[in-house]
Write an enzyme that holds these catalytic residues in place. Structure first.
Site, PDB file in Angstrom:
ATOM      1  CG  ASP A   1      -2.126   0.849   1.149  1.00  0.00           C
ATOM      2  OD1 ASP A   1      -3.231   0.305   1.285  1.00  0.00           O
ATOM      3  OD2 ASP A   1      -1.990   2.070   0.926  1.00  0.00           O
TER       4      ASP A   1
ATOM      5  N   GLY B   1      -4.912   4.816   2.377  1.00  0.00           N
ATOM      6  CA  GLY B   1      -4.822   3.770   3.404  1.00  0.00           C
ATOM      7  C   GLY B   1      -4.167   4.345   4.657  1.00  0.00           C
TER       8      GLY B   1
ATOM      9  CB  ILE C   1       0.147  -0.338  -8.061  1.00  0.00           C
ATOM     10  CG1 ILE C   1      -0.775   0.875  -8.208  1.00  0.00           C
ATOM     11  CG2 ILE C   1      -0.289  -1.193  -6.876  1.00  0.00           C
ATOM     12  CD1 ILE C   1      -2.222   0.516  -8.570  1.00  0.00           C
TER      13      ILE C   1
ATOM     14  CG  PHE D   1      -7.476   7.399  -6.901  1.00  0.00           C
ATOM     15  CD1 PHE D   1      -7.143   7.695  -5.587  1.00  0.00           C
ATOM     16  CD2 PHE D   1      -6.507   7.569  -7.887  1.00  0.00           C
ATOM     17  CE1 PHE D   1      -5.873   8.145  -5.255  1.00  0.00           C
ATOM     18  CE2 PHE D   1      -5.232   8.018  -7.558  1.00  0.00           C
ATOM     19  CZ  PHE D   1      -4.915   8.310  -6.241  1.00  0.00           C
TER      20      PHE D   1
ATOM     21  CB  SER E   1     -17.404  -0.565  -8.977  1.00  0.00           C
ATOM     22  OG  SER E   1     -18.468   0.308  -8.717  1.00  0.00           O
TER      23      SER E   1
ATOM     24  CE1 TYR F   1     -13.982   3.352  -8.611  1.00  0.00           C
ATOM     25  CE2 TYR F   1     -16.363   3.339  -8.883  1.00  0.00           C
ATOM     26  CZ  TYR F   1     -15.223   2.817  -8.317  1.00  0.00           C
ATOM     27  OH  TYR F   1     -15.325   1.759  -7.466  1.00  0.00           O
TER      28      TYR F   1
ATOM     29  CE  LYS G   1     -12.480   0.047  -9.247  1.00  0.00           C
ATOM     30  NZ  LYS G   1     -11.535  -0.693  -8.423  1.00  0.00           N
TER      31      LYS G   1
ATOM     32  NE  ARG H   1     -27.217   4.923  -5.538  1.00  0.00           N
ATOM     33  CZ  ARG H   1     -28.209   5.631  -6.076  1.00  0.00           C
ATOM     34  NH1 ARG H   1     -29.462   5.204  -5.976  1.00  0.00           N
ATOM     35  NH2 ARG H   1     -27.972   6.761  -6.703  1.00  0.00           N
TER      36      ARG H   1
ATOM     37  N   GLY I   1     -26.241  12.501 -12.338  1.00  0.00           N
ATOM     38  CA  GLY I   1     -25.801  11.125 -12.599  1.00  0.00           C
ATOM     39  C   GLY I   1     -26.313  10.104 -11.607  1.00  0.00           C
ATOM     40  CG  ASP I   2     -26.719  10.325  -7.266  1.00  0.00           C
ATOM     41  OD1 ASP I   2     -25.658   9.752  -7.596  1.00  0.00           O
ATOM     42  OD2 ASP I   2     -26.878  10.888  -6.174  1.00  0.00           O
TER      43      ASP I   2
HETATM   44  C1  UD1 Z   1     -20.983   5.956  -5.483  1.00  0.00           C
HETATM   45  C2  UD1 Z   1     -20.577   6.031  -6.914  1.00  0.00           C
HETATM   46  C3  UD1 Z   1     -20.256   4.650  -7.405  1.00  0.00           C
HETATM   47  C4  UD1 Z   1     -19.199   4.002  -6.532  1.00  0.00           C
HETATM   48  C5  UD1 Z   1     -19.686   4.008  -5.102  1.00  0.00           C
HETATM   49  C6  UD1 Z   1     -18.592   3.471  -4.196  1.00  0.00           C
HETATM   50  C7  UD1 Z   1     -21.744   7.908  -7.986  1.00  0.00           C
HETATM   51  C8  UD1 Z   1     -22.831   8.299  -8.927  1.00  0.00           C
HETATM   52  N1  UD1 Z   1     -21.622   6.592  -7.719  1.00  0.00           N
HETATM   53  O1  UD1 Z   1     -22.210   5.253  -5.398  1.00  0.00           O
HETATM   54  O2  UD1 Z   1     -19.795   4.744  -8.711  1.00  0.00           O
HETATM   55  O3  UD1 Z   1     -18.977   2.691  -6.945  1.00  0.00           O
HETATM   56  O4  UD1 Z   1     -20.003   5.327  -4.716  1.00  0.00           O
HETATM   57  O5  UD1 Z   1     -17.701   4.431  -3.791  1.00  0.00           O
HETATM   58  O6  UD1 Z   1     -21.024   8.733  -7.478  1.00  0.00           O
HETATM   59  N2  UD1 Z   1     -26.374  10.811  -0.790  1.00  0.00           N
HETATM   60  C9  UD1 Z   1     -26.965  11.925  -0.191  1.00  0.00           C
HETATM   61  N3  UD1 Z   1     -26.144  12.811   0.433  1.00  0.00           N
HETATM   62  C10 UD1 Z   1     -24.781  12.659   0.516  1.00  0.00           C
HETATM   63  C11 UD1 Z   1     -24.191  11.517  -0.085  1.00  0.00           C
HETATM   64  C12 UD1 Z   1     -25.018  10.607  -0.742  1.00  0.00           C
HETATM   65  O7  UD1 Z   1     -28.181  12.095  -0.241  1.00  0.00           O
HETATM   66  O8  UD1 Z   1     -24.099  13.516   1.085  1.00  0.00           O
HETATM   67  C13 UD1 Z   1     -27.243   9.808  -1.467  1.00  0.00           C
HETATM   68  C14 UD1 Z   1     -26.964   9.642  -2.950  1.00  0.00           C
HETATM   69  O9  UD1 Z   1     -27.714  10.552  -3.722  1.00  0.00           O
HETATM   70  C15 UD1 Z   1     -27.391   8.185  -3.151  1.00  0.00           C
HETATM   71  C16 UD1 Z   1     -27.041   7.520  -1.813  1.00  0.00           C
HETATM   72  O10 UD1 Z   1     -26.977   8.569  -0.868  1.00  0.00           O
HETATM   73  O11 UD1 Z   1     -28.775   8.089  -3.345  1.00  0.00           O
HETATM   74  C17 UD1 Z   1     -25.707   6.796  -1.834  1.00  0.00           C
HETATM   75  O12 UD1 Z   1     -24.696   7.682  -2.305  1.00  0.00           O
HETATM   76  P1  UD1 Z   1     -23.152   7.309  -2.256  1.00  0.00           P
HETATM   77  O13 UD1 Z   1     -22.796   6.783  -0.926  1.00  0.00           O
HETATM   78  O14 UD1 Z   1     -22.394   8.490  -2.777  1.00  0.00           O
HETATM   79  O15 UD1 Z   1     -23.020   6.081  -3.247  1.00  0.00           O
HETATM   80  P2  UD1 Z   1     -23.444   5.955  -4.786  1.00  0.00           P
HETATM   81  O16 UD1 Z   1     -23.642   7.256  -5.416  1.00  0.00           O
HETATM   82  O17 UD1 Z   1     -24.576   4.990  -4.862  1.00  0.00           O
END
Ligand code: UD1
Length: 324
Positions: free
Chosen positions: A31, A36, A52, A75, A116, A140, A144, A220, A283-284
């Site tokens: 690492d 880390g 790496i 990352f 991922s 990202y 992957k 999620r 993008g969500d």
């Molecule tokens: C994100 C990444 C995904 C990655 C994963 C692991 C995106 C679009 N996706 O997933 O590619 O593999 O992390 O690191 O960035 N949320 C809030 N407030 C916050 C943070 C998050 O409401 O401050 C909501 C988000 O809108 C989502 C959920 O919580 O609905 C989860 O978010 P997050 O933990 O960032 O994960 P992903 O976006 O699903």
């Protein structure tokens, strides 16, 4: 059983190291400690401080005779990858090519890769199985997917058998409290909620409450990090027994909304956890849920700790030490 774990000082990596140690493996962690933490290293595991991107030190570390390697040195901030793709190209893609070339040179023939659900992009149907179209929405996720494709070629051309583990949303901490390192500047929901609970962040922004979901917030598939870790050991056993490559989803197969997680965290921590609704994050998608049937069938894997209470309680066990 001798295992090299690249990125073993990270949040998921340290849980994977613990799992292999608990199963009697001799583990070496490699690492660069960029994200880390020394705090995540265990005295029972050897440690090499290296990058790496440094081919010579990588090859030297890899030439010690390992039965398999696990690669989690990447990352992972999807948002950042859209602003600084160079960083993701170099570390995630070039770094993995270095590892594969060094594996080919040093004779390591089993490769467990931290992939991922970001490889799928916007869902076309739910639950998402491994046959779902692959259209990453962020750079990202593209890195992957590119790596998975390179892995298939090295399988064919260099006989390196791989297990690509497509994680959904990793969360939680070792239920027995052996891992205590806190991620710096987390971008994911549960650590952010925990920082607010601990008083090190003022409030949670809920990214949109007008999605087409029962409570309007995003859904999620959260999978406990110790469940993820168990899958890595099972994947090693699978590669050893079958000598054939494998790509599987790892998710709990149940969806949790932002509000459900927030409500549970408030109850478990006993803290107010201020939250305000903010605009949607670009993008969500509204909802992502995995099918993990293949992991169950091939690996005998099961999510054991991925209920919302365990996710919140095992996280709070660690974050409460930061409670101001
Ligand atoms: C994100 C990444 C995904 C990655 C994963 C692991 C995106 C679009 N996706 O997933 O590619 O593999 O992390 O690191 O960035 N949320 C809030 N407030 C916050 C943070 C998050 O409401 O401050 C909501 C988000 O809108 C989502 C959920 O919580 O609905 C989860 O978010 P997050 O933990 O960032 O994960 P992903 O976006 O699903």
């Amino acid at each position: 059983m001798r295992i090299l774990i690249l990125g073993g000082a990270g949040y998921i990596g340290s849980h994977v190291v613990r799992e292999f140690l608990d199963n009697g493996a001799e583990v070496t962690v490699f690492d660069n400690l960029s994200s880390g933490l020394r705090e995540n290293l265990f005295p029972e595991a050897a440690f090499v401080h290296g990058s790496i991107l440094d081919y010579d030190s990588l090859r030297r570390a890899m030439s010690e005779g390992f039965d398999a390697m696990v690669h989690l040195a990447a990352f992972k901030a999807a948002g950042e990858s859209m602003i600084a793709p160079e960083k993701y190209s170099v570390n995630n893609i070039s770094g993995t090519i270095n590892i594969l070339n060094a594996a080919a040179e040093t004779g390591i023939r089993r490769f467990i890769f931290s992939s991922s659900a970001a490889v799928y992009g916007e869902p076309e149907y739910l639950p998402i199985d491994e046959n779902h179209p692959l259209n990453p929405e962020n750079y990202y996720g593209f890195t992957k997917l590119e790596i998975e494709r390179i892995l298939s070629w090295y399988d064919q051309l260099k006989e390196i058998k791989f297990a690509a583990l497509r994680y959904f949303n990793a969360a939680g901490y070792d239920p027995t409290g052996r891992i205590t390192g806190l991620e710096q500047n987390p971008a994911n929901l549960l650590p952010i909620i925990m920082e607010v609970a601990a008083g090190t962040r003022p409030a949670l922004s809920i990214f949109g409450d007008d999605y087409n979901t029962p409570d309007g917030t995003g859904i999620r598939d959260y999978v406990h990090v110790s469940d993820l870790a168990a899958a890595h050991y099972q994947a090693f056993r699978y590669l050893e027994a079958k000598n054939t490559s494998l790509t599987v989803n790892l998710g709990s197969e149940s969806g949790l909304s932002v509000r459900e997680i927030l409500d549970t965290a408030r109850r478990i921590t006993g803290k107010e956890i201020p939250a305000r609704v903010a605009p949607r994050r670009p993008g969500d998608p509204a909802k992502l849920v995995a099918s993990s049937r293949l992991a169950r069938e091939r690996l005998g894997w099961k999510a054991l700790h991925s209920d919302v209470e365990s996710l919140a309680a095992t996280s709070w066990q660690v974050y409460k030490s930061a409670d101001a």
